[in-house]
Motif scaffolding. Structure first.
Motif, mmCIF file in Angstrom:
data_model
loop_
_atom_site.group_PDB
_atom_site.id
_atom_site.type_symbol
_atom_site.label_atom_id
_atom_site.label_comp_id
_atom_site.label_asym_id
_atom_site.label_seq_id
_atom_site.Cartn_x
_atom_site.Cartn_y
_atom_site.Cartn_z
ATOM 1 N N ARG A 150 -51.690 -17.553 -42.073
ATOM 2 C CA ARG A 150 -51.434 -17.957 -43.462
ATOM 3 C C ARG A 150 -52.559 -17.484 -44.377
ATOM 4 O O ARG A 150 -52.322 -17.126 -45.531
ATOM 5 C CB ARG A 150 -51.247 -19.478 -43.551
ATOM 6 C CG ARG A 150 -49.876 -19.956 -43.100
ATOM 7 C CD ARG A 150 -49.643 -21.399 -43.497
ATOM 8 N NE ARG A 150 -50.527 -22.309 -42.795
ATOM 9 C CZ ARG A 150 -50.250 -22.878 -41.628
ATOM 10 N NH1 ARG A 150 -49.121 -22.595 -41.013
ATOM 11 N NH2 ARG A 150 -51.093 -23.701 -41.049
ATOM 12 N N GLN A 151 -53.800 -17.480 -43.876
ATOM 13 C CA GLN A 151 -54.906 -16.975 -44.692
ATOM 14 C C GLN A 151 -54.714 -15.494 -44.999
ATOM 15 O O GLN A 151 -54.926 -15.056 -46.132
ATOM 16 C CB GLN A 151 -56.232 -17.193 -43.957
ATOM 17 C CG GLN A 151 -56.651 -18.647 -43.838
ATOM 18 C CD GLN A 151 -57.961 -18.794 -43.098
ATOM 19 O OE1 GLN A 151 -58.908 -18.077 -43.368
ATOM 20 N NE2 GLN A 151 -58.013 -19.717 -42.152
ATOM 21 N N VAL A 152 -54.303 -14.727 -44.023
ATOM 22 C CA VAL A 152 -54.044 -13.307 -44.254
ATOM 23 C C VAL A 152 -52.918 -13.136 -45.262
ATOM 24 O O VAL A 152 -52.973 -12.300 -46.168
ATOM 25 C CB VAL A 152 -53.695 -12.595 -42.931
ATOM 26 C CG1 VAL A 152 -53.305 -11.140 -43.187
ATOM 27 C CG2 VAL A 152 -54.875 -12.659 -41.975
ATOM 28 N N ALA A 153 -51.861 -13.948 -45.118
ATOM 29 C CA ALA A 153 -50.739 -13.860 -46.054
ATOM 30 C C ALA A 153 -51.164 -14.231 -47.468
ATOM 31 O O ALA A 153 -50.708 -13.637 -48.450
ATOM 32 C CB ALA A 153 -49.596 -14.784 -45.583
ATOM 33 N N LEU A 154 -52.062 -15.223 -47.592
ATOM 34 C CA LEU A 154 -52.547 -15.610 -48.915
ATOM 35 C C LEU A 154 -53.368 -14.480 -49.549
ATOM 36 O O LEU A 154 -53.241 -14.201 -50.747
ATOM 37 C CB LEU A 154 -53.405 -16.877 -48.814
ATOM 38 C CG LEU A 154 -52.645 -18.200 -48.704
ATOM 39 C CD1 LEU A 154 -53.624 -19.330 -48.402
ATOM 40 C CD2 LEU A 154 -51.905 -18.492 -49.995
#
Length: 444
Positions: free
Chosen positions: A270-274
């Protein structure tokens, strides 16, 4: 990263004005469209002024009975020659403004249109030996030109010097109207015209400089965002890849609980997606936030958000209750951005309230909501005035206890951008001492 920041700050030091390629490309597209607009405005104004003079001004002068004011046949013919020539010249400018030749060289088209508007009357008057000072028309045209085309101040200056210089040469050569006394009739008019032209040029110069600075800042921001996202994304991706080598759902080891490992991996993804969404939203700033719609069940999404925020909830000694029905209709939304809304609202409530605050998350749907789901995040904290509620979602706005926070106040502003992109609305209801209720709507 430090070298990048130093490079960006050093670019602000030189006094030399260097136009960026991005700004020059924008100006190359901007000027032709505004030239066409200027030509249409001038064309309409000339037609209206001509009709006004023929129907009102000239009959009024003829009715006065003063021989010096009456328009006889010769004077009427001379007026119509000038008026029709100007209208036809601007019409030619309209046609040329649409040609590909002049679109490739907008500065030349700029000067050509200025000459087509102002020079015909001067040339005709010179041929009659009656060069006159058209100060009113010059002031009106140069003001409109500066408003509609507030870039390339050198072209403005050249167009002004050309017309005024032509008139000055005609005066020196004695091709002026012999019935006009130069010092009395022209002195103040020339002064006002030059003053207006100077103000217009300074305004265009300052506006163009501010636009250039804005383009430079945008470019620096893009470089900075890409650098930061690169520095953040690569370590996170590396961490996730490393963790995945330890994740074996079929094995149960006591050293690393597989459920915890899976949770850490999901959080890293999710951090990468953010980070990726940050870049994507910035690149499409003109079109707003980019959404990737999917069917989202709010109950499952809120449960996942609360699980991720458990360390913050425990630190604040808060109690979170979510009463979102499991059979609530799914919404067609971007799950990642919707998570950001809930995370920002929950963290905002934890940050600006006393420890031990109680939070309640709910969502309802009804016919009175026009087939929309109304989601709420309610707390029993310190509350705020309704005026503060109305300003919360503005850029760089923070809560009433902003001294406790070092943030920029972007969280709630981002929430409004996301909900608006989904076609919903967001707001807050509160009063001092009675907690606050943040609400937003989502179309089903």
């Amino acid at each position: 990263m430090r070298r990048l920041i130093n490079h960006i700050s050093s670019k602000n030091q030189p006094n030399t004005v260097i136009f960026s390629s991005e700004f020059l490309a924008w100006r190359q597209q901007f000027i032709p469209s505004r030239i066409r607009l200027l030509a249409w405005v001038v064309f309409i104004v000339l037609v209206m002024v001509t009709i006004f003079h023929i129907t009102i001004t000239i009959p009024s002068l003829n009715a006065s009975g003063d021989p010096k004011l009456i328009f006889d046949a010769k004077r009427m013919r001379e007026y119509l020659e000038v008026a029709v020539t100007q209208i036809l010249s601007v019409g030619i400018g309209l046609l040329l403004a649409k040609s590909r030749v002049f679109q490739k060289s907008p500065e030349r088209m700029f000067l050509l249109l200025s000459g087509l508007v102002l020079m015909p009357s001067q040339i005709i008057a010179t041929l009659r030996g009656q060069a006159s000072f058209d100060g009113d028309m010059w002031i009106l045209f140069y003001a409109i030109q500066a408003i509609l085309i507030p870039v390339h101040w050198r072209s403005h200056l050249i167009s002004q010097v050309t017309v005024i210089g032509y008139f000055a040469i005609a005066m020196l050569l004695g091709w002026r109207d012999p019935n006009v006394i130069v010092p009395a009739a022209y002195g103040l008019g020339i002064f006002y015209t030059i003053l207006i032209c100077l103000v217009a040029d300074v305004g265009v110069f300052l506006y163009e400089r501010s636009l250039q600075r804005e383009f430079e800042l945008r470019q620096q921001l893009r470089v900075f965002l890409h650098a930061v996202s690169h520095d953040l994304r690569n370590p996170v991706i590396g961490m996730v890849m490393t963790l995945k080598t330890f994740w074996h759902p079929e094995q149960h080891t006591a050293q690393i609980p597989q459920e915890l490992l899976k949770h850490i991996i999901d959080s890293g993804d999710r951090q990468v997606a953010l980070i990726n969404s940050l870049l994507e939203a910035h690149e499409t700033e003109v079109h707003g936030i980019v959404l990737h719609h999917q069917r989202v069940k709010l109950h499952d999404l809120v449960k996942s958000v609360i699980t991720d925020l458990q360390p913050f909830i425990q630190q604040a000694n808060a109690t979170v209750t979510y009463t979102i029905p499991t059979d609530l209709p799914p919404v067609n939304a971007d799950a990642l951005h919707l998570r950001r809304v809930y995370e920002n609202l929950l963290l905002n409530a934890l940050r600006y309230n006393r420890p031990g605050v109680n939070l309640t998350l709910d969502a309802v749907v009804g016919e009175h909501l026009n087939n929309q789901i109304r989601c709420t995040v309610q707390d029993d904290g310190v509350g705020m005035t309704q005026q503060q509620c109305d300003r919360l979602f503005e850029l760089y706005s923070r809560g009433p206890n902003n001294r406790q926070s070092l943030g920029l106040g972007l969280g709630l502003y981002i929430c409004r951008q996301i909900i608006t992109a989904h076609g919903g609305k967001i707001g807050a209801i509160s009063s001092p001492g009675n907690g606050a209720t943040f609400w937003f709507t989502l179309p089903i």
